[in-house]
Design an enzyme around this catalytic site. Structure first.
Site, PDB file in Angstrom:
ATOM      1  N   GLY A  74       0.797  -1.179  -0.124  1.00 32.97           N
ATOM      2  CA  GLY A  74      -0.164  -0.004   0.054  1.00 32.97           C
ATOM      3  C   GLY A  74       0.927   1.438   0.034  1.00 32.97           C
ATOM      4  O   GLY A  74       1.992   1.100  -0.222  1.00 32.97           O
ATOM      5  N   ARG A  75       0.356   2.442   0.530  1.00 34.37           N
ATOM      6  CA  ARG A  75       1.374   3.612   0.308  1.00 34.37           C
ATOM      7  C   ARG A  75       2.232   3.491   1.213  1.00 34.37           C
ATOM      8  O   ARG A  75       3.438   3.925   0.787  1.00 34.37           O
ATOM      9  CB  ARG A  75       0.125   4.723   1.329  1.00 34.37           C
ATOM     10  CG  ARG A  75      -0.851   5.232   0.303  1.00 34.37           C
ATOM     11  CD  ARG A  75      -1.602   6.390   0.932  1.00 34.37           C
ATOM     12  NE  ARG A  75      -2.788   6.707   0.533  1.00 34.37           N
ATOM     13  CZ  ARG A  75      -4.019   5.912   0.831  1.00 34.37           C
ATOM     14  NH1 ARG A  75      -4.038   4.929   1.865  1.00 34.37           N
ATOM     15  NH2 ARG A  75      -4.973   6.264   0.319  1.00 34.37           N
ATOM     16  N   THR A 117       5.766  -2.607  11.636  1.00 41.59           N
ATOM     17  CA  THR A 117       5.329  -1.104  12.113  1.00 41.59           C
ATOM     18  C   THR A 117       3.552  -0.907  11.664  1.00 41.59           C
ATOM     19  O   THR A 117       3.312  -0.019  11.784  1.00 41.59           O
ATOM     20  CB  THR A 117       5.954  -0.066  11.440  1.00 41.59           C
ATOM     21  OG1 THR A 117       5.871  -0.349  10.008  1.00 41.59           O
ATOM     22  CG2 THR A 117       7.590  -0.027  11.649  1.00 41.59           C
ATOM     23  N   SER A 118       2.825  -2.185  11.407  1.00 39.87           N
ATOM     24  CA  SER A 118       1.628  -2.082  11.044  1.00 39.87           C
ATOM     25  C   SER A 118       0.692  -2.290  12.294  1.00 39.87           C
ATOM     26  O   SER A 118       0.424  -1.465  12.948  1.00 39.87           O
ATOM     27  CB  SER A 118       1.346  -2.905   9.790  1.00 39.87           C
ATOM     28  OG  SER A 118       1.663  -4.264   9.904  1.00 39.87           O
ATOM     29  N   ARG A 119       0.332  -3.651  12.721  1.00 43.66           N
ATOM     30  CA  ARG A 119      -0.090  -3.828  13.868  1.00 43.66           C
ATOM     31  C   ARG A 119       0.118  -5.381  14.247  1.00 43.66           C
ATOM     32  O   ARG A 119       0.459  -6.270  13.768  1.00 43.66           O
ATOM     33  CB  ARG A 119      -1.930  -3.995  13.298  1.00 43.66           C
ATOM     34  CG  ARG A 119      -2.533  -3.044  13.035  1.00 43.66           C
ATOM     35  CD  ARG A 119      -2.687  -2.143  14.401  1.00 43.66           C
ATOM     36  NE  ARG A 119      -3.405  -0.820  14.288  1.00 43.66           N
ATOM     37  CZ  ARG A 119      -2.946   0.293  13.741  1.00 43.66           C
ATOM     38  NH1 ARG A 119      -1.832   0.294  13.820  1.00 43.66           N
ATOM     39  NH2 ARG A 119      -3.909   1.431  13.467  1.00 43.66           N
ATOM     40  N   GLU A 173      -0.990  -4.131  23.610  1.00 40.57           N
ATOM     41  CA  GLU A 173      -0.181  -2.811  24.030  1.00 40.57           C
ATOM     42  C   GLU A 173      -1.106  -2.246  24.938  1.00 40.57           C
ATOM     43  O   GLU A 173      -2.201  -2.246  24.939  1.00 40.57           O
ATOM     44  CB  GLU A 173      -0.232  -1.963  22.626  1.00 40.57           C
ATOM     45  CG  GLU A 173       0.633  -2.675  21.359  1.00 40.57           C
ATOM     46  CD  GLU A 173       0.461  -1.779  20.347  1.00 40.57           C
ATOM     47  OE1 GLU A 173       0.008  -0.528  20.323  1.00 40.57           O
ATOM     48  OE2 GLU A 173       0.843  -2.206  19.209  1.00 40.57           O
ATOM     49  N   HIS A 199       4.891   2.004  19.654  1.00 42.12           N
ATOM     50  CA  HIS A 199       3.989   2.467  18.589  1.00 42.12           C
ATOM     51  C   HIS A 199       4.017   3.888  18.108  1.00 42.12           C
ATOM     52  O   HIS A 199       3.124   4.729  18.515  1.00 42.12           O
ATOM     53  CB  HIS A 199       2.414   1.971  19.236  1.00 42.12           C
ATOM     54  CG  HIS A 199       1.609   1.974  17.967  1.00 42.12           C
ATOM     55  ND1 HIS A 199       0.383   1.012  18.044  1.00 42.12           N
ATOM     56  CD2 HIS A 199       1.406   2.601  16.889  1.00 42.12           C
ATOM     57  CE1 HIS A 199      -0.176   1.163  16.757  1.00 42.12           C
ATOM     58  NE2 HIS A 199       0.187   1.966  15.960  1.00 42.12           N
TER      59      HIS A 199
END
Ligand code: DGY
Length: 330
Positions: free
Chosen positions: A165-166, A245-247, A276, A295
């Site tokens: 994605g971006r 770094t996503s989920r 988290e 995060h």
């Protein structure tokens, strides 16, 4: 009597789940009555969230607020839920849809900053930055030694990106600056990006088996839950460095711990975790080859300000009944 008396009922009531800077609050105050949880670093208790959501026309929330079905069902006036994040897995979209509540998020604005942090984690883990700093802090720095704290090269290595994605594209673009061989796996191919960046599409297994660096950049959904599991780690090269770094729940953390502890992969750079916030006794933190952050993927001053501004704007658009710039599509 619905608890909204005492203020001008012609103005919509907005609840902010965290303390926001004056500039953001004043944007909203021009058209709304603003109620705000006064702490920046801790979320409101569920009881306060329930109480506020019951009377609010709009909620300004973020990744750590669990806007679930039972909460949404309590809402009597809610028209907009605007999250200061691109990911919205913390919001029950179906429950919101059922009640005709619009949901907005902040794609795009944080992509460059999150790609920067992805690369930060990749480099810090490859070159053993946290370990080097510990050596100095612990007064363990002796004489210069030929093979002391040797890490691995980033330049000319293979960078495998899962989810183009971006943010994935921007991570790939950063990799070109290091002459990396860039491969990706995605639901659909991206011919234009392939041409512009020189990245090659690869089936998942081949990407896992051949990449030196593996960055996961997919959204978290039922399909991506534990996408990176024991089998995936077993396919990776022994020198592989894994970055997320996503989920957190995209990765089976127990499997990651095993893979790192058994030397099946080289290291991991993590900004997100299954549950988290994590604490100092989290097993992954006992490993020297883990770089962990709380995060902060999108946490540059500039980007967080833009995200907050965008979220406030989504609220104003929603309560005016206008088109919302970034409404979550159902
Ligand atoms: C997002 O926007 O989804 C991030 O995880 C929050 O910084």
């Amino acid at each position: 009597m619905d608890g909204r008396e005492g203020w001008n009922v012609r103005k919509p009531y907005v609840f902010l789940t965290r303390k926001m800077p004056d500039g953001i609050v004043s944007m909203l105050e021009k058209e709304c009555v603003v109620s705000m949880w006064e702490k920046e670093e801790t979320p409101p208790p569920v009881s306060r969230l329930e109480e506020e959501i019951q009377k609010a026309d709009a909620v300004f929330c973020n990744v750590s607020d669990n806007i679930n079905k039972s909460l949404i069902e309590k809402a009597e006036h809610l028209k907009v839920i605007a999250t200061m994040a691109v990911g919205y897995n913390n919001i029950d979209i179906k429950a919101a849809e059922k009640k005709n509540i619009r949901v907005a998020h902040t794609p795009g604005v944080l992509s460059e900053t999150t790609a920067d942090l992805t690369f930060t984690l990749l480099m810090a883990t490859a070159r053993r930055v946290p370990e080097g700093m510990d050596v100095i802090k612990n007064n363990e720095w002796g004489a210069w030694a030929p093979f002391f704290l040797t890490g691995q090269d980033i330049h000319h290595a293979r960078l495998g990106i899962i989810g183009m994605g971006r943010i994935g594209e921007l991570v790939a673009k950063r990799g070109t600056g290091f002459d990396m061989d860039i491969v990706y796996h995605n639901r659909s191919r991206k011919p234009e990006m392939e041409k512009a960046i020189g990245a090659r599409f690869m089936e998942m297994d081949e990407l896992l088996e051949t990449s030196d660096y593996i960055c996961v950049q997919t959204p978290y959904t039922e399909e991506t839950h534990h996408l990176i599991n024991k089998q995936a780690f077993q396919k990776m090269k022994r020198n592989a460095i894994f970055v997320n770094t996503s989920r957190g729940p995209i990765v089976d953390e127990d499997a990651l711990y095993e893979a790192l502890n058994n030397g099946e992969i080289q290291g991991a750079g993590l900004d997100v975790f299954e549950n988290e916030p994590i604490r100092a006794d989290h097993p992954l933190l006992s490993l020297p080859n883990v770089t962990a952050l709380p995060h902060i993927g999108s946490a540059s001053k500039n980007t967080r300000w833009k995200m907050a501004e965008m979220t406030a704007n989504h609220i104003l658009q929603g309560i005016r009944g206008e088109e919302i710039d970034h409404e979550v599509k159902r």
